[in-house]
Write a protein that holds these residues in place. Structure first.
Motif, short mmCIF file in Angstrom:
data_model
loop_
_atom_site.label_atom_id
_atom_site.label_comp_id
_atom_site.label_asym_id
_atom_site.label_seq_id
_atom_site.Cartn_x
_atom_site.Cartn_y
_atom_site.Cartn_z
N ALA A 60 -59.62 15.01 2.27
CA ALA A 60 -59.93 14.65 3.66
C ALA A 60 -61.35 14.13 3.79
O ALA A 60 -61.62 13.16 4.51
N ALA A 61 -62.28 14.78 3.09
CA ALA A 61 -63.69 14.35 3.18
C ALA A 61 -63.86 12.94 2.65
O ALA A 61 -64.55 12.11 3.25
N THR A 62 -63.25 12.63 1.51
CA THR A 62 -63.45 11.30 0.92
C THR A 62 -62.70 10.21 1.68
O THR A 62 -63.07 9.04 1.59
N LEU A 63 -61.67 10.57 2.42
CA LEU A 63 -60.96 9.60 3.25
C LEU A 63 -61.68 9.35 4.57
O LEU A 63 -61.26 8.50 5.36
N GLY A 64 -62.73 10.12 4.83
CA GLY A 64 -63.48 9.97 6.07
C GLY A 64 -62.85 10.64 7.27
O GLY A 64 -63.17 10.32 8.42
N TYR A 65 -61.98 11.61 7.02
CA TYR A 65 -61.23 12.26 8.10
C TYR A 65 -61.95 13.47 8.70
O TYR A 65 -61.45 14.07 9.64
N LEU A 66 -63.11 13.84 8.15
CA LEU A 66 -63.81 15.03 8.66
C LEU A 66 -64.96 14.67 9.60
O LEU A 66 -65.77 15.54 9.96
N THR A 264 -47.28 10.29 2.07
CA THR A 264 -46.68 8.99 2.43
C THR A 264 -47.18 7.84 1.57
O THR A 264 -46.80 6.69 1.81
N ARG A 265 -48.01 8.13 0.58
CA ARG A 265 -48.51 7.09 -0.31
C ARG A 265 -47.84 7.20 -1.68
O ARG A 265 -47.42 8.29 -2.08
N PRO A 266 -47.74 6.09 -2.41
CA PRO A 266 -47.23 6.16 -3.78
C PRO A 266 -48.07 7.13 -4.61
O PRO A 266 -49.29 7.19 -4.45
N VAL A 267 -47.43 7.88 -5.48
CA VAL A 267 -48.13 8.87 -6.29
C VAL A 267 -49.27 8.24 -7.08
O VAL A 267 -50.36 8.81 -7.19
N ARG A 268 -49.05 7.05 -7.62
CA ARG A 268 -50.09 6.39 -8.41
C ARG A 268 -51.33 6.13 -7.58
O ARG A 268 -52.46 6.27 -8.06
N VAL A 270 -52.36 7.88 -5.00
CA VAL A 270 -53.02 9.16 -4.77
C VAL A 270 -53.80 9.58 -6.03
O VAL A 270 -54.95 10.02 -5.95
N ILE A 271 -53.18 9.44 -7.19
CA ILE A 271 -53.85 9.80 -8.44
C ILE A 271 -55.11 8.97 -8.64
O ILE A 271 -56.16 9.49 -9.05
N ASP A 272 -55.03 7.67 -8.36
CA ASP A 272 -56.22 6.82 -8.50
C ASP A 272 -57.35 7.32 -7.61
O ASP A 272 -58.53 7.34 -8.01
N ARG A 273 -57.02 7.71 -6.39
CA ARG A 273 -58.02 8.25 -5.47
C ARG A 273 -58.62 9.54 -6.04
O ARG A 273 -59.84 9.75 -6.03
N ARG A 276 -61.14 8.90 -8.80
CA ARG A 276 -62.44 8.45 -8.28
C ARG A 276 -63.24 9.62 -7.71
O ARG A 276 -64.46 9.70 -7.88
N ILE A 277 -62.54 10.53 -7.05
CA ILE A 277 -63.21 11.71 -6.47
C ILE A 277 -63.82 12.57 -7.57
O ILE A 277 -64.98 13.00 -7.48
N VAL A 278 -63.06 12.82 -8.62
CA VAL A 278 -63.54 13.68 -9.70
C VAL A 278 -64.72 13.04 -10.42
O VAL A 278 -65.70 13.71 -10.75
N ARG A 279 -64.64 11.75 -10.66
CA ARG A 279 -65.77 11.07 -11.31
C ARG A 279 -67.03 11.14 -10.45
O ARG A 279 -68.13 11.37 -10.95
N ALA A 280 -66.85 10.96 -9.15
CA ALA A 280 -68.01 10.91 -8.25
C ALA A 280 -68.70 12.26 -8.10
O ALA A 280 -69.92 12.31 -7.90
N ARG A 281 -67.97 13.35 -8.21
CA ARG A 281 -68.61 14.65 -7.97
C ARG A 281 -69.36 15.18 -9.19
O ARG A 281 -70.13 16.12 -9.07
#
Length: 345
Positions: A60-66, A264-268, A270-273, A276-281
């Motif tokens: 949620a944080a990385t999607l800008g939803y917070l 509601t998104r393709p699994v691939r 979501v995994i790509d997202r 990116r999150i894991v690399r960035a943290r």
């Protein structure tokens, strides 16, 4: 009254605390006190993560939803029960665990409320109870008296096992005779193959890789017991909810949107997202298992909580004499009031 860590551990183990540790209600959250005189609400949420995992909160944080709410990672959790203990003691503001563990803690007097589901099981996301191919264990009834490797005591693997044994017609004492042995999930397969365990609970990539190596077979799995089912929730302390209702609403609504996004998104995608999150943290963690991610397993859109997702475990714990249902009434365990998706009474 403040709950000590020792008392919390006893609560999760099913030991009732002394009378007087009632939970603070949240019915008046955001009500009963005017804005005048209210101290500013925090816009920082302290939480624990998991290595190589992206939680719905982090998504949620990385999607800008917070919005302007900031997450503060204080470390990684060792288990669900430990994560919600940290929330009760005030070390974190939010924590998540298996719903049965949440019920045990509330029954012990912990002032927490479940706000949204954050993991579950479905046709793609489940855990099985595995034995070696040469094991004498052939049926569920044969599991009585066996050693079963699981990641924690009082967790989902244990409660599903006890429930399944009872449904096979075994009495309470016999169902309780299966011995849970705490084993790190990454070590469970080896402990099974070496004979240290009679049964190992395996899920996700650990299950899939173990099956490819062969030599093991399932006795049953939790999807066969529960179907599509949200198994765990994220909780906050009732006083935190009361003092910060706008922040809580922002967090719950944002996480609900993130869960719906993942559903509601393709699994691939979501995994790509996630990658990116894991690399960035930059937490020095192995993200290889993300390639095997198939979903959070959350049953309802946006993590909306249904009564059955808690009542199933409340009934089991009450029937087993572990919890007095009067100490954990269903209407005090959860709320959907902050979730923007259609609620469930």
């Amino acid at each position: 009254m403040t709950l000590s860590r020792r008392a919390l551990a006893a609560g999760i183990g099913g030991v009732a605390l002394a009378a007087g540790l009632g939970a603070t209600g949240i019915a008046a959250a955001g009500e009963g006190r005017g804005r005048a005189g209210r101290r500013p609400q925090t816009r920082t949420i302290r939480y624990q993560g998991s290595a190589g995992v992206v939680t719905p909160l982090e998504l949620a944080a990385t999607l800008g939803y917070l919005a302007d709410v900031r997450l503060e990672w204080i470390g990684n959790s060792t288990s669900g029960p430990q994560d919600i203990q940290a929330t009760v003691t005030g070390d974190t503001d939010i924590g998540g665990a298996f719903n049965g563990a949440i019920i045990r803690l509330v029954a012990a007097g912990a002032p927490i409320t479940s706000l949204f589901g954050y993991y579950g099981i479905d046709a793609k996301v489940w855990s099985g109870y595995y034995v070696r191919t040469d094991s004498p264990v052939r049926t569920v009834r044969d599991l009585a008296g066996r050693t079963v490797g699981a990641n924690t005591l009082g967790g989902q693997a244990e409660d599903v096992l006890r429930m399944r044994l009872r449904s096979a017609g075994l009495g309470q004492d016999v169902a309780q005779s299966a011995q849970i042995v705490v084993v790190p999930p990454v070590s469970a397969e080896q402990a099974l193959r070496s004979g240290q365990l009679d049964v190992a609970v395996l899920g996700g990539v650990l299950r899939d890789t173990a099956l490819r190596r062969g030599g093991i077979r399932p006795v049953f799995n939790d999807y066969q017991v529960l179907g599509t089912f949200t198994c765990g929730c994220q909780v906050m302390r009732n006083d935190f909810i009361h003092d910060n209702p706008d922040t809580v609403r922002t967090v719950v609504a944002g996480v609900a949107r993130a869960i719906a996004w993942s559903q509601t998104r393709p699994v691939r995608q979501v995994i790509d997202r996630f990658e990116r999150i894991v690399r960035a943290r930059k937490r020095t963690e192995d993200a290889a298992a993300l390639q095997f991610w198939k979903g959070y397993g959350i049953a309802r859109r946006g993590g909306v909580i249904t009564p059955r997702e808690l009542s199933v475990w409340l009934d089991r714990l009450s029937d087993s004499g572990i919890v007095d249902r009067r100490d954990a009434p269903l209407d005090r365990l959860y709320t959907n009031r902050f979730n923007p998706y259609p609620g469930v009474a």
